[in-house]
Design a protein around this motif. Structure first.
Motif, PDB file in Angstrom:
ATOM      1  N   PHE A  53       0.813  -1.213   0.000  1.00 30.08           N
ATOM      2  CA  PHE A  53       0.000   0.000   0.000  1.00 30.08           C
ATOM      3  C   PHE A  53       0.847   1.265   0.000  1.00 30.08           C
ATOM      4  O   PHE A  53       0.597   2.190  -0.776  1.00 30.08           O
ATOM      5  CB  PHE A  53      -0.958  -0.002   1.193  1.00 30.08           C
ATOM      6  CG  PHE A  53      -2.089   0.988   1.031  1.00 30.08           C
ATOM      7  CD1 PHE A  53      -3.264   0.606   0.416  1.00 30.08           C
ATOM      8  CD2 PHE A  53      -1.970   2.289   1.492  1.00 30.08           C
ATOM      9  CE1 PHE A  53      -4.311   1.513   0.253  1.00 30.08           C
ATOM     10  CE2 PHE A  53      -2.995   3.198   1.335  1.00 30.08           C
ATOM     11  CZ  PHE A  53      -4.180   2.818   0.716  1.00 30.08           C
ATOM     12  N   THR A  54       1.833   1.341   0.868  1.00 33.27           N
ATOM     13  CA  THR A  54       2.659   2.554   0.903  1.00 33.27           C
ATOM     14  C   THR A  54       3.650   2.604  -0.251  1.00 33.27           C
ATOM     15  O   THR A  54       3.734   3.595  -0.964  1.00 33.27           O
ATOM     16  CB  THR A  54       3.414   2.661   2.235  1.00 33.27           C
ATOM     17  OG1 THR A  54       4.153   1.469   2.450  1.00 33.27           O
ATOM     18  CG2 THR A  54       2.459   2.882   3.377  1.00 33.27           C
TER      19      THR A  54
ATOM     20  N   LEU B 290       3.336   6.020  -2.410  1.00 30.53           N
ATOM     21  CA  LEU B 290       4.587   6.642  -2.863  1.00 30.53           C
ATOM     22  C   LEU B 290       4.750   6.550  -4.373  1.00 30.53           C
ATOM     23  O   LEU B 290       5.861   6.622  -4.897  1.00 30.53           O
ATOM     24  CB  LEU B 290       5.780   5.988  -2.166  1.00 30.53           C
ATOM     25  CG  LEU B 290       5.775   6.037  -0.637  1.00 30.53           C
ATOM     26  CD1 LEU B 290       7.059   5.449  -0.073  1.00 30.53           C
ATOM     27  CD2 LEU B 290       5.573   7.462  -0.126  1.00 30.53           C
ATOM     28  N   SER B 291       3.654   6.424  -5.092  1.00 35.12           N
ATOM     29  CA  SER B 291       3.700   6.260  -6.546  1.00 35.12           C
ATOM     30  C   SER B 291       3.292   7.538  -7.268  1.00 35.12           C
ATOM     31  O   SER B 291       2.904   8.541  -6.643  1.00 35.12           O
ATOM     32  CB  SER B 291       2.764   5.128  -6.972  1.00 35.12           C
ATOM     33  OG  SER B 291       1.404   5.527  -6.836  1.00 35.12           O
ATOM     34  N   ASP B 292       3.330   7.491  -8.602  1.00 41.56           N
ATOM     35  CA  ASP B 292       2.935   8.627  -9.436  1.00 41.56           C
ATOM     36  C   ASP B 292       1.504   9.076  -9.150  1.00 41.56           C
ATOM     37  O   ASP B 292       1.151  10.233  -9.411  1.00 41.56           O
ATOM     38  CB  ASP B 292       3.016   8.255 -10.918  1.00 41.56           C
ATOM     39  CG  ASP B 292       4.426   7.960 -11.368  1.00 41.56           C
ATOM     40  OD1 ASP B 292       5.317   7.915 -10.505  1.00 41.56           O
ATOM     41  OD2 ASP B 292       4.645   7.750 -12.571  1.00 41.56           O
TER      42      ASP B 292
ATOM     43  N   GLY C 256      10.647  11.812  -3.790  1.00 40.27           N
ATOM     44  CA  GLY C 256      11.362  11.917  -2.520  1.00 40.27           C
ATOM     45  C   GLY C 256      10.555  12.675  -1.473  1.00 40.27           C
ATOM     46  O   GLY C 256      10.586  12.338  -0.288  1.00 40.27           O
ATOM     47  N   VAL C 257       9.809  13.685  -1.916  1.00 38.07           N
ATOM     48  CA  VAL C 257       8.946  14.439  -0.990  1.00 38.07           C
ATOM     49  C   VAL C 257       7.870  13.530  -0.408  1.00 38.07           C
ATOM     50  O   VAL C 257       7.559  13.595   0.798  1.00 38.07           O
ATOM     51  CB  VAL C 257       8.314  15.646  -1.716  1.00 38.07           C
ATOM     52  CG1 VAL C 257       7.240  16.282  -0.846  1.00 38.07           C
ATOM     53  CG2 VAL C 257       9.381  16.674  -2.066  1.00 38.07           C
ATOM     54  N   LEU C 258       7.289  12.668  -1.234  1.00 34.35           N
ATOM     55  CA  LEU C 258       6.303  11.719  -0.730  1.00 34.35           C
ATOM     56  C   LEU C 258       6.932  10.790   0.307  1.00 34.35           C
ATOM     57  O   LEU C 258       6.351  10.519   1.357  1.00 34.35           O
ATOM     58  CB  LEU C 258       5.712  10.889  -1.873  1.00 34.35           C
ATOM     59  CG  LEU C 258       4.887  11.628  -2.935  1.00 34.35           C
ATOM     60  CD1 LEU C 258       4.361  10.632  -3.968  1.00 34.35           C
ATOM     61  CD2 LEU C 258       3.736  12.390  -2.309  1.00 34.35           C
TER      62      LEU C 258
ATOM     63  N   VAL D 104      11.804   2.808  -5.592  1.00 42.31           N
ATOM     64  CA  VAL D 104      12.265   4.114  -6.073  1.00 42.31           C
ATOM     65  C   VAL D 104      13.751   4.107  -6.435  1.00 42.31           C
ATOM     66  O   VAL D 104      14.143   4.511  -7.529  1.00 42.31           O
ATOM     67  CB  VAL D 104      11.964   5.206  -5.027  1.00 42.31           C
ATOM     68  CG1 VAL D 104      12.497   6.557  -5.494  1.00 42.31           C
ATOM     69  CG2 VAL D 104      10.460   5.292  -4.757  1.00 42.31           C
ATOM     70  N   THR D 105      14.610   3.647  -5.530  1.00 43.49           N
ATOM     71  CA  THR D 105      16.052   3.685  -5.778  1.00 43.49           C
ATOM     72  C   THR D 105      16.486   2.613  -6.770  1.00 43.49           C
ATOM     73  O   THR D 105      17.304   2.878  -7.670  1.00 43.49           O
ATOM     74  CB  THR D 105      16.830   3.515  -4.464  1.00 43.49           C
ATOM     75  OG1 THR D 105      16.575   4.656  -3.633  1.00 43.49           O
ATOM     76  CG2 THR D 105      18.334   3.400  -4.721  1.00 43.49           C
TER      77      THR D 105
END
Length: 472
Positions: free
Chosen positions: A65-66, A71-73, A95-97, A316-317
């Motif tokens: 979920f997160t 943390l997705s588009d 990164g802000v999310l 993300v990374t």
């Protein structure tokens, strides 16, 4: 770990610790269980609560979920979401999310730090551990049900991270009373094994939950429309139902305990005065236990950071897709579950301190490697990330076992409340360093260094902790 140097001294040299609010030397709770035969039904029913709570930790907080939804588009402005994945503007927005999630979890940690010990103390006084556990379990389930209303739109991001934070708070409150019940269903000779069983069963439950998600995804979510993140929102509903169903056995089969004798009943706010007195007495009469609570507070925050942000790092990374993140989650939980169950036997044989130190060294080395080699591709995270998971569970289980071994009878809720509080008093550190490192350097992988730093400090502190002796 060395078989010739166990953590605990020979039986002839042991003494009983004086601990919080006893005012005198107290019997250790586990020692009162010596020679008892604990029904297997009680042991497995207790362990199933870890299984019931795991979808929140694995599916909601960590892997699905997160990491793949919040943390997705879907939660970026449309013009930013349309940019290429390697565009610096989009990377910074993601990164802000990530930092927003970190701050929300950090805020939840502060709430836990303020309230957890009082909850434990009051459950001891009332003898109503199961009642407190039931209430916390219900709120976690309701927070997951409410995630159904978090639609795929930036306007709902704050609601999403707030509900995740609420789940985190009450999952910890439940854990205070659940951990205190460990003494009820174990003996000095089995506490490590049973603690490991609970953690291990939880990880294995996480595997099953993730497999169900993979099957649903592979079958195109059984034809469910994908607009507004509906499949992810329904996954949260499924996790809520799971948590309620599998929590039932502990309330049916594990008996309640009587209220602590000679324990003054006070109102909620007066409980904080009693808490301060307890901490002073703990520092005076059981110094080793006091410092263990401090050291474990730091490294357990690092352990929480590994799982809280692990899938986000993968996505993300390292650019893991949906199936890759879920496959990693399955492998991670399998390795964590097996290693934790095995480590429980090492705990009973060599002592929990040896297990903790070994695990922390492994975590620092593995985490540092993932940070330094982040540019080398996905294989780095597959290897380094799975190594991290192999060490997290044993450290968690051995920490619970160590505290259970030195907790005086009738103070289990209080001491495990302090355990939660000292942990959560430091629980803002890992999320905060995660968010700050990302904010300063602009890229998510710098958050890894913040988590490793917390683990390293915890390791150094733990080196100076000696296990308080306990009675035979």
């Amino acid at each position: 770990m060395n078989a010739q140097t166990p953590d605990e001294p020979p039986a002839s040299t042991k003494s009983v610790p004086t601990m919080a609010n006893t005012g005198a030397i107290a019997a250790v709770g586990l020692d009162l269980q010596e020679g008892k035969v604990i029904p297997r039904k009680q042991v497995w029913s207790w362990a199933l609560w870890d299984w019931s709570n795991q979808p929140y930790n694995t599916v909601i907080l960590t892997f699905i979920f997160t990491a793949l939804y919040l943390l997705s588009d879907a939660f970026l402005p449309a013009d930013v979401a349309a940019l290429a994945d390697d565009d610096p503007v989009k990377e910074r927005a993601l990164g802000v999310l990530s930092s927003g999630l970190g701050y929300a979890i950090g805020a939840a940690g502060l709430i836990i730090a303020l309230v957890a010990p009082v909850i434990g103390q009051r459950s001891d006084t009332s003898g109503n551990r199961k009642g407190w556990l039931a209430a916390a379990t219900l709120v976690v389930a309701l927070s997951m049900l409410a995630l159904f209303f978090v639609e795929a739109d930036p306007r709902f991001f704050l609601l999403g991270i707030s509900l995740v934070a609420i789940g985190s708070v009450f999952s910890e409150f439940g854990g205070v009373n659940y951990n205190a019940m460990l003494v009820q269903i174990s003996t000095p000779k089995t506490v490590g094994k049973i603690s490991g069983l609970g953690w291990g069963l939880g990880y294995i439950g996480g595997i099953l939950a993730l497999v169900i998600v993979v099957v649903a995804y592979s079958l195109d979510w059984f034809g469910i429309p994908t607009e507004d993140g509906l499949p992810f929102r329904l996954v949260a509903v499924g996790c809520a139902i799971w948590s309620i169903v599998f929590a039932i056995p502990i309330f049916v089969n594990v008996p309640s305990v009587p209220p602590t004798a000679a324990r003054e009943k006070v109102n909620f706010f007066r409980s904080y005065v009693v808490l301060v007195q307890d901490i002073r007495r703990l520092f005076r009469d059981s110094r080793d236990t006091f410092w263990f609570l401090i050291a474990s507070a730091v490294y357990r925050d690092g352990l929480a950071g590994v799982f809280a942000f692990g899938a986000a790092i993968a996505a993300v990374t390292f650019g893991f897709g949906f199936l890759e993140v879920v496959a990693f989650g399955i492998a991670a939980n399998l390795i964590a579950g097996v290693s934790t169950i095995i480590s429980g036997r090492f705990d009973d044989r060599f002592g929990p301190r040896s297990v903790i130190l070994t695990a922390l060294v492994g975590l620092v080395v593995s985490g540092t490697a993932v940070f330094l080699l982040h540019d080398a591709g996905k294989v780095v995270f597959w290897i380094g990330g799975l190594l991290l998971c192999a060490f997290v569970g044993p450290a968690q289980s051995a920490s619970r076992s160590l505290l259970a071994r030195v907790t005086p009878a009738g103070r289990e809720g209080e001491i495990f409340g302090l355990y939660a509080t000292t942990g959560r008093a430091a629980s803002f550190i890992s999320p905060l360093l995660w968010g700050v490192f990302i904010s300063i350097f602009g890229f998510q992988y710098w958050g890894i260094l913040g988590i490793v730093l917390v683990l390293a400090v915890g390791l150094v502190l733990m080196l100076f902790v000696k296990v308080a002796p306990k009675a035979d």
